[in-house]
Motif scaffolding. Structure first.
Motif, short mmCIF file in Angstrom:
data_model
loop_
_atom_site.label_atom_id
_atom_site.label_comp_id
_atom_site.label_asym_id
_atom_site.label_seq_id
_atom_site.Cartn_x
_atom_site.Cartn_y
_atom_site.Cartn_z
N ASN A 87 -5.47 26.56 -9.24
CA ASN A 87 -4.28 27.18 -9.42
C ASN A 87 -2.99 26.01 -9.08
OD1 ASN A 87 -4.46 26.51 -6.54
ND2 ASN A 87 -4.22 28.85 -5.96
N LYS A 103 -2.71 19.64 -7.88
CA LYS A 103 -4.03 19.61 -8.06
C LYS A 103 -4.57 19.11 -9.28
CE LYS A 103 -4.73 23.54 -4.82
NZ LYS A 103 -5.19 24.97 -4.75
N ARG A 161 6.34 28.21 -0.90
CA ARG A 161 5.42 29.00 -1.03
C ARG A 161 6.00 29.82 -2.10
NH1 ARG A 161 0.46 28.24 0.82
NH2 ARG A 161 0.16 30.28 0.41
N THR A 178 -1.56 33.08 -4.46
CA THR A 178 -2.93 32.25 -4.67
C THR A 178 -3.46 32.45 -6.07
OG1 THR A 178 -2.90 32.34 -2.37
CG2 THR A 178 -4.87 31.58 -3.67
N GLU A 183 -8.99 29.62 -8.34
CA GLU A 183 -9.14 28.18 -7.84
C GLU A 183 -8.30 26.93 -8.18
OE1 GLU A 183 -13.50 26.58 -7.25
OE2 GLU A 183 -12.76 25.83 -8.83
P1 ADP Z 1 -2.93 29.16 -0.80
O1 ADP Z 1 -3.52 27.75 -1.58
O2 ADP Z 1 -2.17 30.00 -1.66
O3 ADP Z 1 -2.51 28.96 0.64
P2 ADP Z 1 -5.61 29.70 0.40
O4 ADP Z 1 -5.14 28.91 1.47
O5 ADP Z 1 -6.11 31.02 0.79
O6 ADP Z 1 -4.44 29.84 -0.29
O7 ADP Z 1 -6.84 28.98 -0.33
C1 ADP Z 1 -7.01 27.66 -0.48
C2 ADP Z 1 -7.39 27.34 -1.96
O8 ADP Z 1 -8.50 27.91 -1.94
C3 ADP Z 1 -6.61 28.20 -2.94
O9 ADP Z 1 -5.32 27.43 -3.42
C4 ADP Z 1 -7.29 28.16 -3.93
O10 ADP Z 1 -7.47 26.79 -4.75
C5 ADP Z 1 -8.98 28.23 -3.45
N1 ADP Z 1 -9.18 29.70 -3.44
C6 ADP Z 1 -8.43 30.73 -2.66
N2 ADP Z 1 -9.27 31.92 -2.64
C7 ADP Z 1 -10.18 31.86 -3.61
C8 ADP Z 1 -11.06 32.54 -4.02
N3 ADP Z 1 -11.42 33.76 -3.70
N4 ADP Z 1 -12.03 32.11 -5.23
C9 ADP Z 1 -11.93 30.84 -5.60
N5 ADP Z 1 -10.98 29.84 -4.88
C10 ADP Z 1 -9.89 30.29 -3.98
#
Ligand code: ADP
Ligand code: MG
Length: 141
Positions: A114, A11, A87, A93, A112
């Motif tokens: 991440n 990202k 994963r 996350t 966010e």
């Molecule tokens: P992952 O990437 O671990 O599969 P999700 O699919 O739940 O997580 O979310 C997609 C992306 O949205 C996350 O990787 C992150 O960048 C963002 N995100 C998720 N939850 C939040 C949150 N509560 N606040 C802000 N951004 C978030």
């Protein structure tokens, strides 16, 4: 366990800090092979479509703005059990909850920003890989 492919995205928070190589080192040390990779800039439309499942979430607009704030690296990773393995090495996350040694624990700035995306199922991996790559761009061996 079976040979699988998964979609990874490095990202903008990671590309902007010049961490592509360090993320790739963790990927390669896990045994996963980077079989396709390109550096692109997402548009609002493409990022919105990619994160369609999150459209109704409160963080959706911010997430799209973040994902188009700089270049991303999209990659196809291959290996045994690649979807779950990636994963695992990505970490949770929320980096606060991620295990030591994971990409998100090492590099993520926030829940966010991440650092990486990884597909979460066989079905989504297929969809997400074909969202970014054509067959001829994926070199399996
Ligand atoms: P992952 O990437 O671990 O599969 P999700 O699919 O739940 O997580 O979310 C997609 C992306 O949205 C996350 O990787 C992150 O960048 C963002 N995100 C998720 N939850 C939040 C949150 N509560 N606040 C802000 N951004 C978030
Ligand atoms: Mg997800």
């Amino acid at each position: 366990m079976s040979e699988q492919q998964t979609l990874s995205i490095i990202k903008p928070d990671a590309t902007s800090r010049n961490l592509t190589g360090q993320v790739n080192t963790i990927i390669e040390k896990s045994g996963l092979k980077i079989i396709a990779q390109k550096r692109i800039k997402l548009t609002e439309e493409i990022a919105g479509k990619f994160y369609e499942v999150h459209r109704d979430k409160p963080f959706f607009q911010d997430l799209v703005s973040f994902m188009i704030s700089g270049p991303v690296i999209v990659q196809v990773l291959q290996g045994n059990n690649a979807i779950a393995l990636y994963r695992k090495i990505m970490g949770a996350t929320n980096p606060v909850e991620a295990e030591v040694g994971t990409i998100r624990k090492e590099f993520a700035l926030s829940i966010e920003a991440n650092s990486v995306h990884g597909s979460d199922s066989i079905e989504n991996a297929k969809k997400e890989i074909s969202f970014f790559f054509s067959e001829t761009e994926i070199i399996k061996n």
